[in-house]
Design a protein around this motif. Structure first.
Motif, mmCIF file in Angstrom:
data_model
loop_
_atom_site.group_PDB
_atom_site.id
_atom_site.type_symbol
_atom_site.label_atom_id
_atom_site.label_comp_id
_atom_site.label_asym_id
_atom_site.label_seq_id
_atom_site.Cartn_x
_atom_site.Cartn_y
_atom_site.Cartn_z
ATOM 1 N N LEU A 18 0.818 -1.217 0.000
ATOM 2 C CA LEU A 18 0.000 0.000 0.000
ATOM 3 C C LEU A 18 0.854 1.270 0.000
ATOM 4 O O LEU A 18 0.649 2.137 -0.854
ATOM 5 N N THR A 22 1.051 3.706 -3.293
ATOM 6 C CA THR A 22 0.603 5.077 -3.038
ATOM 7 C C THR A 22 1.659 6.073 -3.497
ATOM 8 O O THR A 22 1.349 7.071 -4.150
ATOM 9 N N ALA A 26 1.306 8.678 -6.563
ATOM 10 C CA ALA A 26 1.498 10.097 -6.262
ATOM 11 C C ALA A 26 2.538 10.712 -7.206
ATOM 12 O O ALA A 26 2.380 11.847 -7.663
ATOM 13 N N VAL A 145 -5.737 10.101 -8.661
ATOM 14 C CA VAL A 145 -5.458 9.576 -7.326
ATOM 15 C C VAL A 145 -5.980 10.568 -6.300
ATOM 16 O O VAL A 145 -5.463 11.677 -6.187
ATOM 17 N N LEU A 147 -6.282 10.215 -2.700
ATOM 18 C CA LEU A 147 -6.053 9.581 -1.414
ATOM 19 C C LEU A 147 -5.766 10.642 -0.363
ATOM 20 O O LEU A 147 -5.213 11.701 -0.684
ATOM 21 N N PHE A 150 -2.367 12.607 -0.242
ATOM 22 C CA PHE A 150 -1.790 12.531 -1.581
ATOM 23 C C PHE A 150 -2.818 12.972 -2.607
ATOM 24 O O PHE A 150 -3.032 12.318 -3.612
ATOM 25 N N ASN A 151 -3.447 14.074 -2.379
ATOM 26 C CA ASN A 151 -4.541 14.521 -3.225
ATOM 27 C C ASN A 151 -4.159 15.839 -3.879
ATOM 28 O O ASN A 151 -3.918 16.830 -3.190
#
Length: 177
Positions: A18, A22, A26, A145, A147, A150-151
């Motif tokens: 994960l 991620t 990113a 993405v 998250l 991490f947006n």
């Protein structure tokens, strides 16, 4: 049995998968946002030359023609047909000191999180020779993405607002000099 490590790699991968993916996503999202920003900036820069040199005025460009000129430089990466995503504003201003980009969205959007649509009005006033012109382009770039932490989305609808602005003085075309 205490020394049997046959599934250790799978367990370690499960723990690290994960965060690893991620970070990979990113990086890819960051690259795509910066790439899109550069493409938009380059398209506005190139199309602004048409106004600066008087080619757009001589050819009788309308706002739609100028939009098409910008879209040619976007290489099909942007949705140019949707005015809710791409707004272009070309205005003549009195001097460089009065150059101020528009507020592209309603400021209450940042507080309430609603009504985050582009509010900048599309105009096309390229001016005449020696006019000072402000060209603005705003685009709502979709992010993939989304998250926590991490947006890259800056808008409530999951898009990132990209902007490109140019201020220049038109060449003295049409004045006989």
């Amino acid at each position: 049995m205490a020394r049997n490590e046959s599934a250790a790699t799978a367990v370690e991968f499960g723990i690290l998968a994960l965060p690893f993916f991620t970070i990979i996503f990113a990086i890819l999202e960051t690259a795509s946002v910066f790439f899109a920003g550069q493409i938009l900036d380059s398209a506005v820069n190139d199309s602004s030359r048409l106004i600066r040199t008087g080619q757009a005025q001589t050819a009788g460009y309308t706002g739609d023609d100028y939009r098409d000129a910008i879209c040619e430089g976007l290489y099909g990466l942007f949705d140019c047909t949707d005015t809710s995503k791409l707004r272009i504003k070309v205005t003549t201003i009195s001097d460089f000191a009065s150059a101020a980009p528009s507020t592209p969205i309603d400021p209450s959007c940042y507080v309430s999180g609603t009504n985050c649509n582009l509010t900048v009005a599309q105009t096309y006033e390229p001016g005449v020779g020696s006019s000072v012109v402000l060209v603005e382009a705003y685009y709502k770039w979709p992010t993939v993405v989304n998250l926590p932490l991490f947006n890259f989305a800056t808008m409530e609808d999951g898009t990132r607002l990209l902007a490109a602005v140019r201020v220049f003085r038109n060449e003295p075309f049409g004045s006989g000099t």
